[in-house]
Design a protein around this motif. Structure first.
Motif, PDB file in Angstrom:
ATOM      1  N   VAL A  62       0.832  -1.194   0.000  1.00  0.00           N
ATOM      2  CA  VAL A  62       0.000   0.000   0.000  1.00  0.00           C
ATOM      3  C   VAL A  62       0.870   1.249   0.000  1.00  0.00           C
ATOM      4  N   MET A  63       1.950   1.242   0.742  1.00  0.00           N
ATOM      5  CA  MET A  63       2.813   2.415   0.824  1.00  0.00           C
ATOM      6  C   MET A  63       4.267   1.980   0.731  1.00  0.00           C
ATOM      7  N   PRO A  64       4.879   2.067  -0.463  1.00  0.00           N
ATOM      8  CA  PRO A  64       6.275   1.666  -0.590  1.00  0.00           C
ATOM      9  C   PRO A  64       7.178   2.572   0.223  1.00  0.00           C
ATOM     10  N   PRO A  65       8.215   2.023   0.866  1.00  0.00           N
ATOM     11  CA  PRO A  65       9.149   2.843   1.642  1.00  0.00           C
ATOM     12  C   PRO A  65       9.846   3.868   0.763  1.00  0.00           C
ATOM     13  N   LEU A  66      10.236   4.971   1.368  1.00  0.00           N
ATOM     14  CA  LEU A  66      10.974   5.988   0.643  1.00  0.00           C
ATOM     15  C   LEU A  66      12.250   5.408   0.065  1.00  0.00           C
ATOM     16  N   GLY A  67      12.540   5.766  -1.177  1.00  0.00           N
ATOM     17  CA  GLY A  67      13.773   5.340  -1.814  1.00  0.00           C
ATOM     18  C   GLY A  67      13.719   3.953  -2.407  1.00  0.00           C
ATOM     19  N   GLN A  68      12.578   3.244  -2.263  1.00  0.00           N
ATOM     20  CA  GLN A  68      12.462   1.912  -2.826  1.00  0.00           C
ATOM     21  C   GLN A  68      11.408   1.908  -3.919  1.00  0.00           C
ATOM     22  N   PRO A  69      11.586   1.128  -4.972  1.00  0.00           N
ATOM     23  CA  PRO A  69      10.627   1.110  -6.080  1.00  0.00           C
ATOM     24  C   PRO A  69       9.330   0.422  -5.689  1.00  0.00           C
ATOM     25  N   THR A  70       8.241   0.808  -6.327  1.00  0.00           N
ATOM     26  CA  THR A  70       6.967   0.149  -6.130  1.00  0.00           C
ATOM     27  C   THR A  70       7.015  -1.223  -6.790  1.00  0.00           C
ATOM     28  N   VAL A  71       6.560  -2.262  -6.080  1.00  0.00           N
ATOM     29  CA  VAL A  71       6.556  -3.610  -6.644  1.00  0.00           C
ATOM     30  C   VAL A  71       5.587  -3.680  -7.811  1.00  0.00           C
ATOM     31  N   ALA A  72       4.426  -3.096  -7.674  1.00  0.00           N
ATOM     32  CA  ALA A  72       3.420  -3.034  -8.742  1.00  0.00           C
ATOM     33  C   ALA A  72       2.663  -1.737  -8.566  1.00  0.00           C
ATOM     34  N   PRO A  73       2.072  -1.214  -9.642  1.00  0.00           N
ATOM     35  CA  PRO A  73       1.354   0.058  -9.494  1.00  0.00           C
ATOM     36  C   PRO A  73       0.232  -0.026  -8.464  1.00  0.00           C
ATOM     37  N   LEU A  74       0.059   1.046  -7.712  1.00  0.00           N
ATOM     38  CA  LEU A  74      -1.047   1.138  -6.773  1.00  0.00           C
ATOM     39  C   LEU A  74      -2.357   1.299  -7.534  1.00  0.00           C
ATOM     40  N   VAL A  75      -3.408   0.662  -7.039  1.00  0.00           N
ATOM     41  CA  VAL A  75      -4.747   0.808  -7.609  1.00  0.00           C
ATOM     42  C   VAL A  75      -5.493   1.830  -6.768  1.00  0.00           C
ATOM     43  N   ILE A  76      -5.837   2.956  -7.381  1.00  0.00           N
ATOM     44  CA  ILE A  76      -6.473   4.065  -6.682  1.00  0.00           C
ATOM     45  C   ILE A  76      -7.909   4.200  -7.189  1.00  0.00           C
ATOM     46  N   ALA A  77      -8.859   3.972  -6.307  1.00  0.00           N
ATOM     47  CA  ALA A  77     -10.274   4.021  -6.686  1.00  0.00           C
ATOM     48  C   ALA A  77     -10.709   5.473  -6.818  1.00  0.00           C
ATOM     49  N   HIS A  78     -10.873   5.922  -8.046  1.00  0.00           N
ATOM     50  CA  HIS A  78     -11.180   7.308  -8.357  1.00  0.00           C
ATOM     51  C   HIS A  78     -12.606   7.652  -7.911  1.00  0.00           C
ATOM     52  N   ARG A  79     -12.701   8.447  -6.842  1.00  0.00           N
ATOM     53  CA  ARG A  79     -13.999   8.816  -6.256  1.00  0.00           C
ATOM     54  C   ARG A  79     -14.751   7.583  -5.752  1.00  0.00           C
ATOM     55  N   GLY A  80     -14.034   6.531  -5.410  1.00  0.00           N
ATOM     56  CA  GLY A  80     -14.632   5.255  -5.040  1.00  0.00           C
ATOM     57  C   GLY A  80     -14.754   4.373  -6.278  1.00  0.00           C
ATOM     58  N   ALA A  81     -15.620   3.376  -6.206  1.00  0.00           N
ATOM     59  CA  ALA A  81     -15.899   2.572  -7.400  1.00  0.00           C
ATOM     60  C   ALA A  81     -16.941   3.332  -8.216  1.00  0.00           C
ATOM     61  N   SER A  82     -16.521   4.483  -8.753  1.00  0.00           N
ATOM     62  CA  SER A  82     -17.479   5.448  -9.302  1.00  0.00           C
ATOM     63  C   SER A  82     -18.084   5.018 -10.632  1.00  0.00           C
TER      64      SER A  82
END
Length: 337
Positions: free
Chosen positions: A31-51
């Protein structure tokens, strides 16, 4: 039933409904990659919820998004007359609630950030008055089956819901608030930043590793926030001058990342080669979150030939760090393929 019971039931109903549904297996992305480390996979961000499935900015829409596998839920924040932050995409709520039917005489005209707008505005209503309203679908070509059923939530309720859902699934549910028209709201004596930071501190979320991003199109309020909170900030960008290498290096002095329109990343439909935005942002030390993935023909670029999963795959291949989607289930599907 008593008014108090109804109030409590409305707040917990999304969690109860979710508890009755089969839980998805957790995704491997942090959910929150540590500073200075790459994201393992892109975060899924629910735009305005499951809008894409429910009226935007409702507790029920946020809960459904989490059930579908979203890492973050996104409440846009505006203020009521009595200074309470509520989740609405705009302070004008004529298109997203039944306010016109219930408060016809309160229609007015205002200038907000240079635009003259006619309608009904949250800053003219107390929270108690907004509680009488119900949300409705904004777009005519999406389902209106849930119109009139869901209330307008406060930011505090969104935080409580995220905490509850995160405890159930055993992995934090991130919250990604956007300050809407912060300069305008401050000019009328209803600053968004102050109650936003108070709410985060109350929930123990004012820290650098919290599952929270604060985003804004305005840079001034983000620069101020960078001196007031340790929460990671995202500069929303919408024009070419904002994403030059020099501009990105400047953004990196106060922000963790940028939120960019997908067209700024892949180019317009006529462009054969994606832009260098992601590479330039990463070189400046910034993460890139792309907005907004939507499958309808009016939104989906022609380059994907009607396949929204192809859009997910291309953005992943280009190295994006997060994806805003109206249909979080489709984004999750695209990441699993």
């Amino acid at each position: 039933m008593s008014i108090r019971f109804l109030s409590v039931f409305r707040r917990v109903a999304p969690t109860l409904l979710l508890a009755c549904a089969p839980a998805r297996a957790p995704r491997s992305a942090p959910v929150m990659p540590p500073l200075g480390q790459p994201t393992v996979a892109p975060l899924v961000i629910a735009h305005r919820g499951a809008s894409g499935h429910r009226p935007e900015h409702t507790l029920e829409g946020y809960a459904l998004a989490v059930q579908m596998g979203a890492d973050f839920i996104e409440p846009d924040l505006v203020s009521t007359k009595d200074g309470v932050l509520v989740a609405r995409h705009e302070n004008e709520i004529g298109g997203t609630t039944d306010v016109a039917a219930k408060f016809a005489s309160r229609k007015t005209r205002k200038v907000v950030d240079g635009d003259t707008i006619s309608g009904w505005f949250t800053e003219d209503f107390t929270l108690a008055e907004l509680r009488t309203l119900r949300a409705k679908e904004r777009l005519p070509f999406r389902s209106h089956a849930y119109d009139g059923q869901y209330a307008v939530p406060t930011f505090v309720e969104v935080l409580a819901l995220a905490d509850s859902l995160g405890r159930r699934r055993g992995r934090a549910v991130g919250v990604y608030p956007e300050t809407k028209h912060p300069t305008y709201f401050r000019s009328i004596g209803l600053p968004i930043e102050d109650p936003l930071l108070r709410a985060l501190r109350t929930h123990g979320l004012d820290r650098a590793d919290a599952p929270v991003f604060i985003q804004s199109f305005e840079s001034g309020n983000l620069r101020v926030l960078s001196t007031q909170t340790r929460v990671r900030l995202i500069q929303l960008v919408s024009s070419a001058p904002q994403v030059t290498p020099a501009a990105l290096r400047d953004i990196a002095t106060y922000a963790y990342g940028v939120g960019a329109n997908t067209r700024q990343i892949v180019g317009e439909d006529s462009a054969a080669v994606p832009t260098s935005l992601i590479a330039d942002a990463h070189a400046a030390g910034l993460r890139v979150h792309a907005w907004t993935l939507r499958p309808e023909p009016v939104f989906l670029a022609k380059r994907y030939r009607g396949d929204p999963i192809a859009e997910v795959r291309e953005l992943v291949r280009l190295g994006v760090d997060g994806l805003f989607g109206d249909y979080p289930d489709q984004v999750v599907t695209g990441l699993r393929k």
